[in-house]
Motif scaffolding. Structure first.
Motif, PDB file in Angstrom:
ATOM      1  N   SER B  29       0.815  -1.213   0.000  1.00  0.00           N
ATOM      2  CA  SER B  29       0.000   0.000   0.000  1.00  0.00           C
ATOM      3  C   SER B  29       0.846   1.259   0.000  1.00  0.00           C
ATOM      4  O   SER B  29       0.342   2.359  -0.222  1.00  0.00           O
ATOM      5  N   ALA B  30       2.150   1.122   0.260  1.00  0.00           N
ATOM      6  CA  ALA B  30       3.021   2.300   0.276  1.00  0.00           C
ATOM      7  C   ALA B  30       4.101   2.221  -0.791  1.00  0.00           C
ATOM      8  O   ALA B  30       4.913   3.117  -0.929  1.00  0.00           O
ATOM      9  N   CYS B  31       4.092   1.159  -1.583  1.00  0.00           N
ATOM     10  CA  CYS B  31       5.178   0.899  -2.529  1.00  0.00           C
ATOM     11  C   CYS B  31       4.912   1.590  -3.863  1.00  0.00           C
ATOM     12  O   CYS B  31       3.855   2.170  -4.090  1.00  0.00           O
ATOM     13  N   LEU B  32       5.898   1.495  -4.748  1.00  0.00           N
ATOM     14  CA  LEU B  32       5.744   2.008  -6.108  1.00  0.00           C
ATOM     15  C   LEU B  32       4.545   1.367  -6.796  1.00  0.00           C
ATOM     16  O   LEU B  32       3.923   1.966  -7.674  1.00  0.00           O
ATOM     17  N   THR B  33       4.227   0.163  -6.396  1.00  0.00           N
ATOM     18  CA  THR B  33       3.174  -0.608  -7.072  1.00  0.00           C
ATOM     19  C   THR B  33       1.771  -0.227  -6.619  1.00  0.00           C
ATOM     20  O   THR B  33       0.791  -0.745  -7.154  1.00  0.00           O
ATOM     21  N   ARG B  34       1.712   0.668  -5.669  1.00  0.00           N
ATOM     22  CA  ARG B  34       0.401   1.038  -5.112  1.00  0.00           C
ATOM     23  C   ARG B  34      -0.587   1.473  -6.201  1.00  0.00           C
ATOM     24  O   ARG B  34      -0.307   2.374  -6.988  1.00  0.00           O
ATOM     25  N   HIS B  96      13.968   5.332   6.395  1.00  0.00           N
ATOM     26  CA  HIS B  96      13.153   4.731   5.332  1.00  0.00           C
ATOM     27  C   HIS B  96      12.201   3.713   5.943  1.00  0.00           C
ATOM     28  O   HIS B  96      12.644   2.766   6.588  1.00  0.00           O
ATOM     29  N   LEU B  97      10.919   3.935   5.714  1.00  0.00           N
ATOM     30  CA  LEU B  97       9.884   3.059   6.278  1.00  0.00           C
ATOM     31  C   LEU B  97       9.338   2.151   5.176  1.00  0.00           C
ATOM     32  O   LEU B  97       9.662   2.335   3.999  1.00  0.00           O
ATOM     33  N   PRO B  98       8.521   1.160   5.529  1.00  0.00           N
ATOM     34  CA  PRO B  98       8.016   0.207   4.528  1.00  0.00           C
ATOM     35  C   PRO B  98       7.422   0.898   3.304  1.00  0.00           C
ATOM     36  O   PRO B  98       6.653   1.855   3.435  1.00  0.00           O
ATOM     37  N   GLY B  99       7.798   0.437   2.128  1.00  0.00           N
ATOM     38  CA  GLY B  99       7.345   1.009   0.873  1.00  0.00           C
ATOM     39  C   GLY B  99       8.272   2.079   0.341  1.00  0.00           C
ATOM     40  O   GLY B  99       8.185   2.449  -0.829  1.00  0.00           O
ATOM     41  N   ALA B 179       2.244  10.597   9.635  1.00  0.00           N
ATOM     42  CA  ALA B 179       1.682  10.467   8.297  1.00  0.00           C
ATOM     43  C   ALA B 179       2.240   9.240   7.577  1.00  0.00           C
ATOM     44  O   ALA B 179       1.514   8.563   6.848  1.00  0.00           O
ATOM     45  N   ARG B 180       3.511   8.950   7.816  1.00  0.00           N
ATOM     46  CA  ARG B 180       4.127   7.849   7.077  1.00  0.00           C
ATOM     47  C   ARG B 180       3.772   6.496   7.685  1.00  0.00           C
ATOM     48  O   ARG B 180       3.611   5.515   6.968  1.00  0.00           O
ATOM     49  N   LEU B 181       3.717   6.446   9.000  1.00  0.00           N
ATOM     50  CA  LEU B 181       3.326   5.184   9.625  1.00  0.00           C
ATOM     51  C   LEU B 181       1.822   4.980   9.485  1.00  0.00           C
ATOM     52  O   LEU B 181       1.332   3.856   9.496  1.00  0.00           O
ATOM     53  N   ALA B 182       1.097   6.106   9.373  1.00  0.00           N
ATOM     54  CA  ALA B 182      -0.281   6.110   8.881  1.00  0.00           C
ATOM     55  C   ALA B 182      -1.206   5.116   9.565  1.00  0.00           C
ATOM     56  O   ALA B 182      -1.875   4.343   8.917  1.00  0.00           O
ATOM     57  N   ARG B 183      -1.224   5.099  10.857  1.00  0.00           N
ATOM     58  CA  ARG B 183      -2.272   4.312  11.496  1.00  0.00           C
ATOM     59  C   ARG B 183      -3.182   5.297  12.230  1.00  0.00           C
ATOM     60  O   ARG B 183      -4.070   5.860  11.639  1.00  0.00           O
ATOM     61  N   SER B 184      -2.909   5.532  13.490  1.00  0.00           N
ATOM     62  CA  SER B 184      -3.734   6.448  14.251  1.00  0.00           C
ATOM     63  C   SER B 184      -2.819   7.519  14.834  1.00  0.00           C
ATOM     64  O   SER B 184      -1.729   7.755  14.332  1.00  0.00           O
ATOM     65  N   GLY B 243       6.799  23.438   6.208  1.00  0.00           N
ATOM     66  CA  GLY B 243       6.154  23.051   4.955  1.00  0.00           C
ATOM     67  C   GLY B 243       6.298  21.566   4.734  1.00  0.00           C
ATOM     68  O   GLY B 243       6.942  21.114   3.804  1.00  0.00           O
ATOM     69  N   ILE B 244       5.711  20.800   5.624  1.00  0.00           N
ATOM     70  CA  ILE B 244       5.851  19.345   5.547  1.00  0.00           C
ATOM     71  C   ILE B 244       5.273  18.824   4.250  1.00  0.00           C
ATOM     72  O   ILE B 244       4.214  19.250   3.814  1.00  0.00           O
ATOM     73  N   VAL B 245       5.997  17.922   3.645  1.00  0.00           N
ATOM     74  CA  VAL B 245       5.556  17.320   2.400  1.00  0.00           C
ATOM     75  C   VAL B 245       4.619  16.167   2.709  1.00  0.00           C
ATOM     76  O   VAL B 245       4.952  15.278   3.477  1.00  0.00           O
ATOM     77  N   ALA B 246       3.460  16.205   2.120  1.00  0.00           N
ATOM     78  CA  ALA B 246       2.503  15.121   2.326  1.00  0.00           C
ATOM     79  C   ALA B 246       3.091  13.824   1.790  1.00  0.00           C
ATOM     80  O   ALA B 246       3.754  13.822   0.765  1.00  0.00           O
ATOM     81  N   PRO B 247       2.877  12.755   2.486  1.00  0.00           N
ATOM     82  CA  PRO B 247       3.407  11.473   2.012  1.00  0.00           C
ATOM     83  C   PRO B 247       2.711  11.069   0.732  1.00  0.00           C
ATOM     84  O   PRO B 247       1.544  11.370   0.530  1.00  0.00           O
ATOM     85  N   LEU B 248       3.427  10.380  -0.136  1.00  0.00           N
ATOM     86  CA  LEU B 248       2.863   9.966  -1.413  1.00  0.00           C
ATOM     87  C   LEU B 248       1.824   8.879  -1.230  1.00  0.00           C
ATOM     88  O   LEU B 248       0.824   8.830  -1.926  1.00  0.00           O
ATOM     89  N   ALA B 249       2.104   8.004  -0.291  1.00  0.00           N
ATOM     90  CA  ALA B 249       1.266   6.814  -0.182  1.00  0.00           C
ATOM     91  C   ALA B 249       0.395   6.865   1.062  1.00  0.00           C
ATOM     92  O   ALA B 249       0.759   7.443   2.075  1.00  0.00           O
ATOM     93  N   ARG B 250      -0.758   6.276   0.964  1.00  0.00           N
ATOM     94  CA  ARG B 250      -1.649   6.103   2.091  1.00  0.00           C
ATOM     95  C   ARG B 250      -2.025   4.631   2.170  1.00  0.00           C
ATOM     96  O   ARG B 250      -1.973   3.922   1.178  1.00  0.00           O
TER      97      ARG B 250
END
Lengths: 252, 252
Positions: B29-34, B96-99, B179-184, B243-250
DNA sequence: CGGTTCCTTGAGAGAACTCAACGTCGGTGG
DNA sequence: CCACCGACGTTGAGTTCTCTCAAGGAACCG
């Protein structure tokens, strides 16, 4: 307020003027096209939509929030990327010299996260992202070139993000400019002390003081914007911890 | 010293274990393949050479100066990129986190400019640059995905390079991790205070003090590595200038 | 259990910032 | 033609934020 007339093709027909020839570009030795075949350069040239003149310092190429549909290669002059926070504080994120690319930080976004402004009268080539993507699919070499550029900029930004003394940062900046402007030890800095300081996260006064210190040690000779690096090894020793990234391009 | 056994395919045949299936990846869900078609995912899967387990914290994936022939996508865990200067001082350049992708700073170089080390037991997928380049030529969508990743990392690095107070930097870091770990709002930070401080260009003690301060204001609740963001808006207000950059993946 | 690493808190030091002032340069307009 | 204005560069003095040094407690591991 005479318009800037540095465009060598301004006397040509509008169409020609709008579609510069990569083969005759003054920035070719530092561009993506450096050292590749003429056929490939011509192919890449097809992706170049037009080129723009930013006649006076302070003229914006695009602003934060503008739609980001293209990247821009600096043809002449110097462009700075900057952001403005809620309090109106500017922050210079990068300087872009001839052959370097403006707008890479927006490739993955619909809108530009930063503003791009001319530091001195400048020219840039506009390359729509879609056109670029198409050329990259046709040529792995061009794709590799662009990826190298991204990679280099990333490594550079990370290196610069480190925690260094004012002396180290200024020394590193001077060496980086020397490598990128790539002529002799005589530098003509396009930007003001204020911009340098802002970029290096220092106060303007600190940059002044450091430069004065370097000069008193005989490491540089300074005449405002014109600098002479008299002792590069001393600067290099000082800046070593930053791990300066070697520039990708050299004068051919 | 039991080997790390988190690999869900460790009971399969060696070949299968070496060639993970992108369609079943926990980091998909966070990878290039998302969000791309299964066919395309399978195609990309062909570029994945194998995957590696870094069983214990501190285990290096590669070191500065190693030949850089591949990039690595984090499958599980957390990897940090760091450099070591002439005086032996470490500097954490990125987590670097998963994905997310390790090694992008070396795409244009023959040798890695940084060392990559596991922060916690981790797994990564190895993708040779040549194989990746080939897939990118075949699929503009994948190429776009990789370019987006580069662009995002670049913007992020530039944002973080700014000159901010300790409070701003820590607040920004917490929000980015959230945002990157994206749970709660409950975070489990993989890295030590020391690593966070080093990454943010602060002293370990300063990070501690800031966290204590945030907690006394009721903005967070902290139990060592486990953090609860109790007042995200306050943190957001504080970190706004970065100016935090929004993560690409959710999470899908 | 020692030993190590990590987290936390306190007190003093230092590097860079802020505030302030002055000289220079170039553009502008009276 | 020259006085005026603003932007830039430079130098000095005091302040502040973060670092360094120091120490104690907690958790983990052999």
């Amino acid at each position: 307020m005479a318009p800037f007339n540095g465009n060598p093709q301004s006397y040509a027909s509008p169409v020609t003027a709008l579609k510069p020839n990569c083969l005759m570009c003054p920035a070719a030795s530092a561009c993506l096209t450096r050292g590749i075949s003429q056929d490939l350069i011509s192919q890449w040239n097809g992706a170049v939509q037009n080129h723009l003149s930013l006649g006076r310092p302070g003229k914006a190429l695009f602003e934060t929030g503008d739609a980001a549909n293209a990247i821009y290669v600096v043809r002449a002059g110097c462009i700075k990327s900057l952001t403005v926070d809620g309090d109106g504080n500017e922050r210079v994120r990068a300087f872009h010299l001839p052959g370097e690319i403006v707008g890479l930080d927006a490739w993955g976004a619909e809108h530009h996260p930063s503003t791009a402004v001319a530091v001195v009268p400048s020219q840039v080539c506009r390359i729509p992202k879609l056109a670029a993507l198409q050329k990259l699919a046709e040529s792995p070499l061009l794709a590799q070139r662009l990826l190298e550029r991204f990679s280099h900029d990333l490594a550079q930004a990370q290196a610069l993000a480190g925690d260094f003394t004012a002396d180290q940062r200024v020394a590193g900046f001077l060496l980086a400019m020397r490598a990128r402007l790539a002529r002799s030890t005589a530098l003509k800095l396009p930007m003001t002390r204020r911009d340098i300081a802002n970029f290096l996260r220092l106060a303007t006064e600190t940059v002044c003081r450091v430069l004065t210190r370097f000069e008193s040690r005989g490491w540089i000779r300074s005449d405002e914007k014109n600098l002479q690096l008299a002792n590069e090894s001393a600067l290099l020793r000082l800046a070593e911890p930053i791990g300066i990234v070697a520039p990708l391009a050299r004068a051919a």
